[in-house]
Motif scaffolding. Structure first.
Motif, mmCIF file in Angstrom:
data_model
loop_
_atom_site.group_PDB
_atom_site.id
_atom_site.type_symbol
_atom_site.label_atom_id
_atom_site.label_comp_id
_atom_site.label_asym_id
_atom_site.label_seq_id
_atom_site.Cartn_x
_atom_site.Cartn_y
_atom_site.Cartn_z
ATOM 1 N N GLY A 59 15.983 63.358 8.604
ATOM 2 C CA GLY A 59 16.678 64.485 8.004
ATOM 3 C C GLY A 59 16.059 65.174 7.102
ATOM 4 N N VAL A 60 16.711 66.476 6.703
ATOM 5 C CA VAL A 60 16.206 67.190 5.584
ATOM 6 C C VAL A 60 17.156 67.874 4.988
ATOM 7 C CG1 VAL A 60 14.633 69.362 5.085
ATOM 8 C CG2 VAL A 60 13.761 67.629 6.902
ATOM 9 N N LEU A 61 17.182 67.792 3.614
ATOM 10 C CA LEU A 61 17.973 68.558 3.021
ATOM 11 C C LEU A 61 18.185 70.178 3.197
ATOM 12 C CD1 LEU A 61 18.321 67.083 -0.755
ATOM 13 C CD2 LEU A 61 20.337 67.141 0.992
ATOM 14 N N VAL A 62 19.352 70.551 3.547
ATOM 15 C CA VAL A 62 19.655 72.048 3.833
ATOM 16 C C VAL A 62 18.993 72.648 2.231
ATOM 17 C CG1 VAL A 62 20.847 74.045 4.338
ATOM 18 C CG2 VAL A 62 21.007 71.684 5.773
ATOM 19 N N ASN A 63 19.765 72.341 1.345
ATOM 20 C CA ASN A 63 19.469 73.020 -0.129
ATOM 21 C C ASN A 63 18.923 71.868 -0.778
ATOM 22 O OD1 ASN A 63 19.768 74.479 -2.342
ATOM 23 N ND2 ASN A 63 21.919 74.527 -2.498
ATOM 24 N N PRO A 64 17.532 72.114 -1.120
ATOM 25 C CA PRO A 64 16.897 70.965 -2.180
ATOM 26 C C PRO A 64 17.586 71.290 -3.459
ATOM 27 C CG PRO A 64 15.360 72.115 -0.741
ATOM 28 C CD PRO A 64 16.571 72.813 -0.474
ATOM 29 N N ASP A 65 18.450 72.227 -3.915
ATOM 30 C CA ASP A 65 18.967 72.201 -5.264
ATOM 31 C C ASP A 65 19.987 71.099 -5.306
ATOM 32 O OD1 ASP A 65 17.264 74.247 -6.260
ATOM 33 O OD2 ASP A 65 18.281 75.750 -5.490
ATOM 34 N N ASP A 66 20.443 70.875 -4.141
ATOM 35 C CA ASP A 66 21.449 69.947 -4.171
ATOM 36 C C ASP A 66 21.105 68.487 -4.857
ATOM 37 O OD1 ASP A 66 23.562 71.351 -2.944
ATOM 38 O OD2 ASP A 66 23.082 70.490 -0.908
ATOM 39 N N PRO A 112 25.945 57.854 -5.567
ATOM 40 C CA PRO A 112 24.604 57.337 -5.669
ATOM 41 C C PRO A 112 24.507 56.038 -4.983
ATOM 42 C CG PRO A 112 26.037 56.900 -7.576
ATOM 43 C CD PRO A 112 26.554 58.132 -6.854
ATOM 44 N N GLU A 113 25.686 55.571 -4.486
ATOM 45 C CA GLU A 113 25.563 54.332 -3.655
ATOM 46 C C GLU A 113 25.544 54.638 -1.984
ATOM 47 O OE1 GLU A 113 29.707 54.494 -5.020
ATOM 48 O OE2 GLU A 113 27.977 54.800 -5.887
ATOM 49 N N GLU A 114 25.280 56.030 -1.952
ATOM 50 C CA GLU A 114 25.236 56.526 -0.572
ATOM 51 C C GLU A 114 24.051 56.979 -0.267
ATOM 52 O OE1 GLU A 114 30.284 57.660 -0.067
ATOM 53 O OE2 GLU A 114 28.467 59.078 -0.524
ATOM 54 N N LEU A 115 23.446 58.015 -0.964
ATOM 55 C CA LEU A 115 22.335 58.758 -0.772
ATOM 56 C C LEU A 115 21.532 58.925 -1.912
ATOM 57 C CD1 LEU A 115 20.589 60.319 1.585
ATOM 58 C CD2 LEU A 115 21.793 62.347 0.842
ATOM 59 N N ILE A 116 20.214 58.922 -2.129
ATOM 60 C CA ILE A 116 19.484 59.045 -3.248
ATOM 61 C C ILE A 116 18.300 59.869 -2.704
ATOM 62 C CG2 ILE A 116 20.364 57.542 -4.853
ATOM 63 C CD1 ILE A 116 18.162 55.730 -4.145
ATOM 64 N N ALA A 117 17.580 60.554 -3.752
ATOM 65 C CA ALA A 117 16.282 61.344 -3.223
ATOM 66 C C ALA A 117 15.204 61.305 -4.378
ATOM 67 C CB ALA A 117 16.438 62.954 -3.174
ATOM 68 N N ALA A 118 13.859 61.143 -3.668
ATOM 69 C CA ALA A 118 12.982 61.009 -4.729
ATOM 70 C C ALA A 118 11.984 62.290 -4.324
ATOM 71 C CB ALA A 118 11.855 59.832 -4.062
ATOM 72 N N GLU A 119 11.541 62.791 -5.225
ATOM 73 C CA GLU A 119 10.623 63.944 -5.146
ATOM 74 C C GLU A 119 9.189 63.840 -4.407
ATOM 75 O OE1 GLU A 119 8.836 67.810 -7.850
ATOM 76 O OE2 GLU A 119 9.372 65.945 -8.912
ATOM 77 N N ASP A 120 9.034 64.522 -3.468
ATOM 78 C CA ASP A 120 7.782 64.437 -2.740
ATOM 79 C C ASP A 120 7.357 65.692 -2.257
ATOM 80 O OD1 ASP A 120 5.737 63.851 -0.809
ATOM 81 O OD2 ASP A 120 6.876 61.932 -0.036
ATOM 82 N N LYS A 121 6.332 66.267 -2.924
ATOM 83 C CA LYS A 121 5.870 67.469 -2.304
ATOM 84 C C LYS A 121 5.335 67.788 -1.039
ATOM 85 C CE LYS A 121 7.350 69.287 -6.180
ATOM 86 N NZ LYS A 121 8.546 70.422 -6.135
ATOM 87 N N THR A 122 5.114 66.420 -0.556
ATOM 88 C CA THR A 122 4.410 66.504 0.960
ATOM 89 C C THR A 122 5.490 66.612 1.982
ATOM 90 O OG1 THR A 122 4.281 64.267 1.024
ATOM 91 C CG2 THR A 122 2.682 65.155 0.086
ATOM 92 N N ARG A 123 6.636 66.540 1.589
ATOM 93 C CA ARG A 123 7.740 66.486 2.700
ATOM 94 C C ARG A 123 8.536 67.873 2.675
ATOM 95 N NH1 ARG A 123 9.735 61.343 4.196
ATOM 96 N NH2 ARG A 123 7.745 59.919 3.983
ATOM 97 N N ILE A 124 8.970 68.249 3.772
ATOM 98 C CA ILE A 124 9.692 69.456 3.951
ATOM 99 C C ILE A 124 10.905 69.364 3.089
ATOM 100 C CG2 ILE A 124 11.189 70.652 5.583
ATOM 101 C CD1 ILE A 124 9.135 69.653 7.804
ATOM 102 N N GLY A 125 11.085 70.414 2.414
ATOM 103 C CA GLY A 125 12.264 70.406 1.459
ATOM 104 C C GLY A 125 11.926 69.814 0.002
#
Length: 249
Positions: A59-66, A112-125
């Motif tokens: 999965g890839v976030l459609v809008n990284p600004d989310d 936050p108990e469903e989905l969280i994100a970590a910054e990773d410039k090597t990943r799409i998005g």
């Protein structure tokens, strides 16, 4: 006589003490010792706020600004390449591959108990997504056969390790691409040809009306183009025309 009694009592206490220590050593909880002799194949996970999250690779976030500025938690310990004790029990703040100090952020539209994100410039998005284990069951199925083809708005193609698409398929090209994939022949026993090196790998990102796009890999070993809708499937070589980079001669 009294002297021998003292010696006897001291010896008895020493024996009892050693026995108690030996019993403790044999029965103590070894779950927090990181050292052992096992090579552990860790799943990409992070444990925060009483929840265990697993990396979402398809999965890839459609809008990284989310991804918001709200911090859901921070990695305190990285177990990958460090822990070799098979009895180790993961604890709050542990992560398999994220570095110590990595912050995980809340994502708009998700608790936050469903989905969280970590910054990773090597990943799409630009982010690595983590889904809480129990919530993962409520997400739409992520396999190719479950992809809502009628809702696909575009397909982006990426070369391995690139974070910018080299080609975007829409309209007729998109339809032709999906048709060729769906017409693939299942060949679970096929072994990719590696005589001339590893196959060329690409990523296909399918955008629908969902906030998380679908991601799959596809490869060309020189003999065949193949991907994994479930088991390995060989795709008609005509798909190479759509996989081609128009900027390359």
């Amino acid at each position: 006589m009294q002297k021998y009694a003292v010696i006897f009592c001291s010896s008895l206490l020493l024996i009892l003490g050693l026995g108690a220590f030996t019993y403790w050593a044999l029965t103590r909880d070894n779950s927090q010792s990181i050292k052992g002799n096992a090579v552990i194949d860790w799943v990409d996970f992070v444990k925060l706020n009483g929840h265990t999250y697993t990396g979402l690779y398809d999965g890839v976030l459609v809008n990284p600004d989310d991804v918001t500025d709200a911090v859901a938690g921070k990695v305190k310990f990285k177990v990958g390449d460090v822990v070799s004790n098979p009895d180790y029990r993961t604890k709050e703040g542990d992560a398999a591959f994220l570095a110590i100090g990595t912050q995980l952020y809340e994502v708009k539209g998700y608790k936050p108990e469903e989905l969280i994100a970590a910054e990773d410039k090597t990943r799409i998005g630009g982010y690595r997504l983590y889904v809480e284990d129990s919530y993962y069951k409520t997400l739409n199925r992520r396999s190719f056969k479950d992809l809502p083809m009628d809702k696909v708005s575009k397909i982006e193609l990426y070369k391995k390790d690139d974070t910018a698409p080299y080609r975007t398929l829409v309209n007729q090209e998109q339809s032709d691409f999906i048709h060729l994939l769906k017409s693939g022949e299942y060949k679970p026993a096929y072994t990719p040809n590696t005589q001339n090196g590893d196959p060329d790998y690409y990523y296909m990102i399918f955008y629908t009306d969902e906030p998380i796009a679908y991601s799959f890999s596809i490869a060309d070993d020189g003999d065949h183009v193949f991907f994994y809708p479930w088991d390995l499937a060989l795709v008609d070589n005509r798909i190479r025309t759509l996989l081609a980079d128009s900027n390359e001669s």
